[in-house]
Design a protein around this motif. Structure first.
Motif, short mmCIF file in Angstrom:
data_model
loop_
_atom_site.label_atom_id
_atom_site.label_comp_id
_atom_site.label_asym_id
_atom_site.label_seq_id
_atom_site.Cartn_x
_atom_site.Cartn_y
_atom_site.Cartn_z
N MET A 1 0.35 5.61 17.21
CA MET A 1 0.12 6.47 16.05
C MET A 1 0.32 5.65 14.78
O MET A 1 1.27 4.91 14.65
CB MET A 1 1.10 7.63 16.08
N SER A 2 -0.58 5.80 13.84
CA SER A 2 -0.48 5.03 12.61
C SER A 2 0.42 5.74 11.61
O SER A 2 0.64 6.94 11.68
CB SER A 2 -1.87 4.81 12.01
N LYS A 3 0.92 4.95 10.68
CA LYS A 3 1.73 5.52 9.60
C LYS A 3 0.82 6.33 8.69
O LYS A 3 -0.38 6.13 8.65
CB LYS A 3 2.43 4.41 8.83
N GLN A 4 1.39 7.21 7.89
CA GLN A 4 0.60 8.12 7.09
C GLN A 4 0.45 7.73 5.64
O GLN A 4 -0.41 8.24 4.96
CB GLN A 4 1.18 9.53 7.19
N GLU A 5 1.31 6.85 5.11
CA GLU A 5 1.22 6.47 3.71
C GLU A 5 1.58 5.00 3.54
O GLU A 5 2.52 4.50 4.16
CB GLU A 5 2.14 7.32 2.85
N PHE A 6 0.84 4.33 2.69
CA PHE A 6 1.07 2.93 2.36
C PHE A 6 1.65 2.89 0.95
O PHE A 6 1.06 3.44 0.02
CB PHE A 6 -0.26 2.18 2.43
N THR A 7 2.80 2.26 0.78
CA THR A 7 3.51 2.27 -0.50
C THR A 7 3.62 0.86 -1.07
O THR A 7 3.33 -0.12 -0.39
CB THR A 7 4.94 2.83 -0.32
N ARG A 52 -2.79 -7.84 8.35
CA ARG A 52 -1.49 -7.24 8.68
C ARG A 52 -1.49 -5.74 8.42
O ARG A 52 -0.94 -4.96 9.20
CB ARG A 52 -0.37 -7.91 7.89
N ILE A 53 -2.11 -5.33 7.31
CA ILE A 53 -2.21 -3.90 7.01
C ILE A 53 -3.00 -3.19 8.10
O ILE A 53 -2.60 -2.13 8.59
CB ILE A 53 -2.85 -3.68 5.62
N GLU A 54 -4.13 -3.76 8.49
CA GLU A 54 -4.96 -3.16 9.54
C GLU A 54 -4.18 -2.97 10.83
O GLU A 54 -4.23 -1.90 11.45
CB GLU A 54 -6.20 -4.02 9.80
N ARG A 55 -3.46 -4.01 11.24
CA ARG A 55 -2.72 -3.92 12.50
C ARG A 55 -1.59 -2.89 12.42
O ARG A 55 -1.39 -2.09 13.33
CB ARG A 55 -2.16 -5.29 12.88
N GLU A 56 -0.87 -2.90 11.32
CA GLU A 56 0.28 -2.02 11.20
C GLU A 56 -0.12 -0.55 11.05
O GLU A 56 0.58 0.33 11.55
CB GLU A 56 1.14 -2.45 10.01
N ARG A 73 -1.68 -1.57 -7.40
CA ARG A 73 -1.98 -0.14 -7.51
C ARG A 73 -3.35 0.19 -6.88
O ARG A 73 -3.49 1.14 -6.11
CB ARG A 73 -1.99 0.30 -8.97
N ALA A 74 -4.36 -0.61 -7.19
CA ALA A 74 -5.70 -0.37 -6.66
C ALA A 74 -5.75 -0.59 -5.15
O ALA A 74 -6.37 0.19 -4.42
CB ALA A 74 -6.71 -1.28 -7.36
N LEU A 75 -5.07 -1.62 -4.66
CA LEU A 75 -5.07 -1.91 -3.23
C LEU A 75 -4.35 -0.81 -2.46
O LEU A 75 -4.83 -0.36 -1.41
CB LEU A 75 -4.43 -3.27 -2.96
N ILE A 76 -3.24 -0.35 -2.98
CA ILE A 76 -2.50 0.74 -2.33
C ILE A 76 -3.36 1.99 -2.25
O ILE A 76 -3.43 2.64 -1.20
CB ILE A 76 -1.18 1.02 -3.09
N ALA A 77 -4.06 2.32 -3.33
CA ALA A 77 -4.94 3.50 -3.33
C ALA A 77 -6.05 3.35 -2.30
O ALA A 77 -6.37 4.30 -1.58
CB ALA A 77 -5.50 3.72 -4.73
N ALA A 78 -6.64 2.17 -2.21
CA ALA A 78 -7.73 1.93 -1.27
C ALA A 78 -7.23 2.02 0.18
O ALA A 78 -7.90 2.61 1.04
CB ALA A 78 -8.37 0.57 -1.52
N ILE A 83 -6.51 5.26 5.25
CA ILE A 83 -5.60 5.96 6.16
C ILE A 83 -5.99 7.44 6.21
O ILE A 83 -6.07 8.03 7.28
CB ILE A 83 -4.13 5.78 5.73
N GLN A 84 -6.24 8.03 5.04
CA GLN A 84 -6.59 9.45 4.98
C GLN A 84 -7.91 9.71 5.69
O GLN A 84 -8.05 10.73 6.39
CB GLN A 84 -6.65 9.93 3.53
#
Length: 89
Positions: A1-7, A52-56, A73-78, A83-84
């Motif tokens: 299961m993937s995480k729901q939010e990237f901070t 790393r983001i893709e795998r995690e 900020r832009a990368l986190i939003a993307a 994820i959404q």
């Protein structure tokens, strides 16, 4: 299961794990709107970060997500949009 939010904390951790940090760069400062290259992260480091983001998070990022979103900020939003989209699918 993937995480729901990237901070911002997730991004800083992944950047440090994958590429470390340049001396003189304080990732704990106000970096949300600072170009990632100014923070010392060039294309190879950002590709590693994307992987790393893709795998995690169990997502797939288009190559342009990393190159087009030049600030934390832009990368986190993307990433959160990806994820959404996965959650909504």
């Amino acid at each position: 299961m993937s995480k729901q939010e990237f901070t911002i904390e997730d991004l800083k951790r992944i950047l440090l794990e994958g590429a470390g940090a340049d001396e003189g760069v304080d990732l704990n400062g106000d970096i949300l709107d600072t170009d990632l290259e100014e923070l010392g992260y060039e294309s190879l480091a950002l590709l590693e970060t994307g992987g790393r983001i893709e795998r995690e998070y169990g997502i797939t990022l288009d190559d342009d997500v990393i190159t087009d979103n030049r600030t934390p900020r832009a990368l986190i939003a993307a990433v959160n949009a990806s994820i959404q989209a996965l959650v909504d699918a």
